[in-house]
Each structure stands twice: as C-alpha cells, then as structure tokens.
Scaffold this motif. Structure first.
Motif: not given
Length: 134
Positions: A86-91, A96-97
């Motif tokens: 996952p990208l950090p911080g839910g970004k 849009g991924d």
C-alpha cells in the motif's frame, strides 16, 4: 535500395547462423527459488557471465520454479520479484491506485548479488533458498 537490402539480408542469414549448426552447447539449469521458506510466486532469475564476454540468460520464476538453457562456465546469479504494497497514508497515485510494486528480494540477491553458479553438463537441480534477514 530497400529491395537490395532485403535480398542481401536473406542471402547473408545462412552465413550468420552457421549454415544450420546448432551453435555452442548449452546446459539446462533448473530448480526452485524460495524466500524465507516460501516459493517465489512470480519473478526473474538472471545468469550473467562475470567477464561479460557472453550474453546473459534470463528465465521467469513461476510458483517457485525456473528452467533455462545456459552456456557452460561460471555465472553470477541475480534473482528479483515484485510485491504489491500500500502507498503510505492511504494515498493514491495519479492513476488512482492505492498500491505500488517494490522489490521483494533483498539487494544481496539481485543488484548486489554475490550468488555464483558453475554451469556444467552434469549440473543437478539448482535451488536457491533466499532469506530476508542476513
């Protein structure tokens, strides 16, 4: 001019391929690749000539298994596999991924690999048991 180039290429092909010779002898290298005891689901294995006098050969790792044909002699081994995180911080990224792909295999097995193998005619299965921690 283009037609002449095509004709020359067609006529020269047998000369460049050795008039039907099969080329240098290659040997099968096959085995299993695991990381921390688990098969690498999808990745790549590269066998490189340390002198860089002959080309490298690469094969896919599928469900922990690989197989390729290599010229005899010493080889440096590089193994890589991607994992989705996952990208950090839910970004999200521009597409849009919310995930990205990173290298799952430690650098000591790919970019900074010290793995070596001597390819010979009688080489049995060559397994690689990789560890995340040294």
């Amino acid at each position: 001019m283009l037609r002449l180039s095509i004709i020359v290429a067609i006529l020269a092909t047998p000369l460049l391929t050795g008039c039907g010779s099969s080329g240098p002898t290659r040997y099968t290298v096959a085995g299993q690749v695991t990381l921390d005891g688990q098969p690498i689901t999808a990745g790549k294995i590269l066998l490189r000539d340390p002198t860089r006098q002959v080309g490298s050969v690469e094969a896919s790792i599928v469900d922990g298994s690989y197989e390729l044909q290599a010229l005899p002699g010493p080889k440096l081994i590089e193994i890589s596999a991607q994992k989705e995180v996952p990208l950090p911080g839910g970004k999200t990224n521009l597409e849009g991924d919310s995930t990205r792909f990173v290298e799952a295999v430690p650098q000591r097995y790919n970019k900074s690999s010290t793995l070596e193998l001597n390819v010979t005619e009688d080489l049995e299965n060559q397994d690689f048991e990789l560890k995340s921690q040294p």
